[in-house]
Write an enzyme that holds these catalytic residues in place. Structure first.
Site, mmCIF file in Angstrom:
data_model
loop_
_atom_site.group_PDB
_atom_site.id
_atom_site.type_symbol
_atom_site.label_atom_id
_atom_site.label_comp_id
_atom_site.label_asym_id
_atom_site.label_seq_id
_atom_site.Cartn_x
_atom_site.Cartn_y
_atom_site.Cartn_z
ATOM 1 N N LYS A 145 0.861 -1.204 0.000
ATOM 2 C CA LYS A 145 0.000 0.000 0.000
ATOM 3 C C LYS A 145 0.889 1.244 0.000
ATOM 4 O O LYS A 145 0.686 2.155 -0.803
ATOM 5 C CB LYS A 145 -0.887 0.008 1.239
ATOM 6 N N ASN A 146 1.892 1.246 0.882
ATOM 7 C CA ASN A 146 2.681 2.472 1.080
ATOM 8 C C ASN A 146 3.701 2.715 -0.018
ATOM 9 O O ASN A 146 4.351 3.747 -0.037
ATOM 10 C CB ASN A 146 3.341 2.448 2.461
ATOM 11 N N CYS B 43 -5.002 12.202 12.760
ATOM 12 C CA CYS B 43 -5.727 10.942 12.897
ATOM 13 C C CYS B 43 -5.416 10.373 14.280
ATOM 14 O O CYS B 43 -4.636 10.944 15.032
ATOM 15 C CB CYS B 43 -5.325 9.980 11.794
ATOM 16 N N ARG C 292 -0.541 14.950 12.434
ATOM 17 C CA ARG C 292 0.169 14.577 11.201
ATOM 18 C C ARG C 292 0.631 15.848 10.485
ATOM 19 O O ARG C 292 0.065 16.249 9.498
ATOM 20 C CB ARG C 292 -0.732 13.731 10.307
ATOM 21 N N ASP D 82 4.669 0.671 12.160
ATOM 22 C CA ASP D 82 3.449 0.043 11.631
ATOM 23 C C ASP D 82 3.302 -1.401 12.088
ATOM 24 O O ASP D 82 2.290 -2.034 11.791
ATOM 25 C CB ASP D 82 3.430 0.097 10.100
HETATM 26 C C1 EPZ Z 1 4.193 6.913 6.273
HETATM 27 O O1 EPZ Z 1 3.392 7.981 6.750
HETATM 28 C C2 EPZ Z 1 3.284 5.694 6.222
HETATM 29 N N1 EPZ Z 1 2.161 5.956 5.341
HETATM 30 C C3 EPZ Z 1 2.770 5.373 7.632
HETATM 31 O O2 EPZ Z 1 2.021 4.153 7.535
HETATM 32 C C4 EPZ Z 1 3.966 5.124 8.541
HETATM 33 O O3 EPZ Z 1 3.502 4.883 9.861
HETATM 34 C C5 EPZ Z 1 4.879 6.362 8.531
HETATM 35 O O4 EPZ Z 1 5.281 6.647 7.179
HETATM 36 C C6 EPZ Z 1 6.136 6.149 9.361
HETATM 37 O O5 EPZ Z 1 6.853 5.047 8.856
HETATM 38 C C7 EPZ Z 1 2.353 5.902 4.002
HETATM 39 O O6 EPZ Z 1 3.447 5.655 3.526
HETATM 40 C C8 EPZ Z 1 1.143 6.134 3.144
HETATM 41 P P1 EPZ Z 1 6.146 10.327 8.302
HETATM 42 P P2 EPZ Z 1 3.987 9.494 6.712
HETATM 43 O O7 EPZ Z 1 6.088 11.604 7.568
HETATM 44 O O8 EPZ Z 1 4.961 9.632 5.612
HETATM 45 C C9 EPZ Z 1 6.511 13.516 11.747
HETATM 46 C C10 EPZ Z 1 0.178 2.764 7.774
HETATM 47 O O9 EPZ Z 1 -0.288 2.231 8.789
HETATM 48 N N2 EPZ Z 1 6.411 14.506 10.659
HETATM 49 O O10 EPZ Z 1 7.271 9.382 8.006
HETATM 50 O O11 EPZ Z 1 2.847 10.408 6.761
HETATM 51 C C11 EPZ Z 1 5.240 12.721 11.923
HETATM 52 O O12 EPZ Z 1 4.321 13.405 12.762
HETATM 53 C C12 EPZ Z 1 0.612 4.215 7.824
HETATM 54 O O13 EPZ Z 1 0.351 2.184 6.669
HETATM 55 C C13 EPZ Z 1 6.655 15.853 10.953
HETATM 56 O O14 EPZ Z 1 6.924 16.207 12.085
HETATM 57 O O15 EPZ Z 1 4.774 9.547 8.100
HETATM 58 C C14 EPZ Z 1 5.757 11.445 12.566
HETATM 59 O O16 EPZ Z 1 5.935 11.662 13.948
HETATM 60 C C15 EPZ Z 1 0.302 4.861 9.167
HETATM 61 N N3 EPZ Z 1 6.567 16.759 9.952
HETATM 62 C C16 EPZ Z 1 7.116 11.242 11.898
HETATM 63 O O17 EPZ Z 1 7.492 12.534 11.391
HETATM 64 C C17 EPZ Z 1 6.267 16.401 8.659
HETATM 65 O O18 EPZ Z 1 6.225 17.284 7.775
HETATM 66 C C18 EPZ Z 1 7.106 10.253 10.743
HETATM 67 O O19 EPZ Z 1 6.076 10.638 9.871
HETATM 68 C C19 EPZ Z 1 6.030 15.032 8.388
HETATM 69 C C20 EPZ Z 1 6.119 14.109 9.403
#
Ligand code: EPZ
Length: 442
Positions: free
Chosen positions: A43-44, A136, A141, A328
């Site tokens: 999916k990701n 969420c 996020r 995850d």
């Molecule tokens: C991706 O989300 C995945 N989703 C998530 O999977 C996964 O949990 C996450 O990466 C971490 O591995 C997809 O790929 C569609 P991040 P993403 O930006 O990219 C912070 C699932 O269950 N952050 O890597 O949105 C954020 O709050 C889903 O399949 C900022 O601070 O996550 C988090 O604490 C859930 N500023 C951390 O970084 C930003 O601009 C990692 O988030 C962006 C993120």
């Protein structure tokens, strides 16, 4: 070609999405799991790769796209942006010839990952409007790192009225940046910036890039389209901009989180579960953790087999960015800890609030003590089935796992969470011997 979206709405894949919100899953615990299943495409990986098809007006063919509501939403978003999209089982064909720069609010707000159209839309059209993704249950996020990266490429950004307006009228200009945030690197942020930089003038270097396999898979697709990218899969990615990209075909990598979820199921009960069509090299921290607990794990180049072990030892894990233990898989490990006759701890550093599943598992008799971002689980007590509430994708899957071992019946409401991210999870578990059924919620 699925020209008319009303026509698409009438198709099975959309219908399955629509109905699952009124469905619940009844799991009858204790049925042993045994057998083999094929893991679906990631999916990701699918979501950003589908978004990347916006970067060319040529035809792109993406294979092994899982049939989930999240990928269905992304297909709809591409269509509403003006791309021609055809979907036949796991194959999605996209021709984004004439596209609009405004992403449809009603769809974007339903799926946070829609944010990954920001980079390709701006890269192709030099401007775009995308609504701010909602938070969420797993936590706030933010998208500050996404915007920081696009600004480093020369974009002007305005966030107003719930929308993000990105303007790069003169086109993007490559440059250096660091995308590391306080919770580590950002997966979709790295994807967005990479997709914006491939058509920029000059060289872009992303320090603190996410190294997840899904980021590398996106880069491999972009390279097939003619992009010049080095270092994907590491924390330092270099992109040399090109004038335009052409169409390409790509097979999405296997879903390492779906695979990990089934590995945990096979470790919890039964007589051995074998996963086919997996890439074990993407799941080393998960298989290492199971092996360290004492679960028998047999790995070949494209399969993994796991069996339960009544004398398994507890684990101490901390979720980290790849190649660390994946956030995850945190909820699923909490379910596994409930059946290990020992004490286990898991600390969540990526989404510190991501423990909605614990309260529900405690309703089933789990012995879980939450201290800040660390869950301490004393396993071995008998789990009893109960009605539980699904809250997010991975927490919901963890509740299904808990239901598989609990005495009696577990009722999991809000099934749409599971259908967002798992392709036919209940059918695959049933094929392994699980006793479960979908019923309409009254
Ligand atoms: C991706 O989300 C995945 N989703 C998530 O999977 C996964 O949990 C996450 O990466 C971490 O591995 C997809 O790929 C569609 P991040 P993403 O930006 O990219 C912070 C699932 O269950 N952050 O890597 O949105 C954020 O709050 C889903 O399949 C900022 O601070 O996550 C988090 O604490 C859930 N500023 C951390 O970084 C930003 O601009 C990692 O988030 C962006 C993120």
């Amino acid at each position: 070609m699925c020209e008319d979206f009303e026509e698409w709405l009438a198709t099975d894949s959309f219908r399955s999405t629509k109905h699952s919100s009124m469905e619940k899953l009844i799991v009858h615990g204790g049925a042993p799991l045994k057998g083999r299943i094929n893991i679906s495409g990631s999916k990701n990986s699918s979501l950003p790769i589908l978004a990347a098809t916006l970067l060319t007006n040529d035809t792109c063919t993406i294979r092994r796209v899982p049939d989930l509501s999240d990928t269905n939403y992304m297909v709809r978003i591409l269509g509403e942006l003006g791309a021609e999209v055809e979907r036949a089982s796991g194959v999605v064909v996209v021709k984004a010839e004439k596209i609009k720069s405004v992403a449809p609010y009603d769809l974007v707000r339903k799926m946070r990952a829609s944010i990954c159209v920001l980079g390709p839309l701006t890269g192709r059209l030099k401007e775009c409007t995308v609504s701010l993704p909602g938070g969420c249950v797993i936590g706030d996020r933010p998208v500050d790192l996404h915007l920081k990266g696009l600004e480093a490429l020369g974009a002007q950004i305005l966030v107003e009225g719930g929308d993000i307006f990105v303007n790069a009228k003169k086109g993007f200009k490559g440059g250096p940046m660091n995308l590391m945030g306080k919770h580590g690197s950002t997966v979709l942020g790295t994807d967005n910036v990479m997709m914006a930089a491939v058509l920029a003038k000059g060289i872009t270097t992303i320090e603190g890039a996410a190294a997840e396999p899904e980021v590398e898979d996106l880069a491999n697709f972009l390279i097939k389209m003619g992009a010049k990218i080095e270092g994907a899969g590491t924390n330092r990615i270099t992109i040399e901009g090109v004038k335009e990209l052409h169409g390409a075909e790509h097979v999405v990598i296997p879903d390492r989180i779906e695979a990990g979820t089934f590995l945990v199921a096979g470790a919890m009960l039964g007589d051995g579960v074998t996963l086919k069509r997996v890439m074990p090299e993407h799941m080393k921290t998960v298989t290492d953790a199971l092996i360290k607990c004492g679960f028998p794990v047999d790995i070949t180049k494209d399969s993994i087999t796991v069996k339960p072990n009544p004398n398994a030892k507890g684990f101490d894990l901390t979720t980290l960015c790849y190649p660390g233990f994946p956030t995850d898989m945190q909820a699923q490990m909490c379910a596994l800890a409930c059946v290990i006759n020992d004490t286990s701890t898991i600390t969540e550093t990526i989404f510190p609030q991501r423990f909605m599943h614990c309260a529900e598992m405690k309703r089933m008799g789990a012995n879980i003590d939450l201290q800040g971002a660390t869950a301490r689980i004393r396993g071995g007590s008998v789990m009893k089935g109960a009605p539980v509430m699904a809250s997010d994708l991975r927490a919901s899957a963890a509740l299904v796992l808990a239901g598989l071992v609990a005495e009696g019946k577990t009722e999991i409401n809000r099934l749409y969470h599971i259908d967002r991210g798992y392709e036919h999870l209940d059918d695959k578990l049933a094929a392994l011997g699980a006793q479960l059924e979908r019923v309409q919620d009254k």
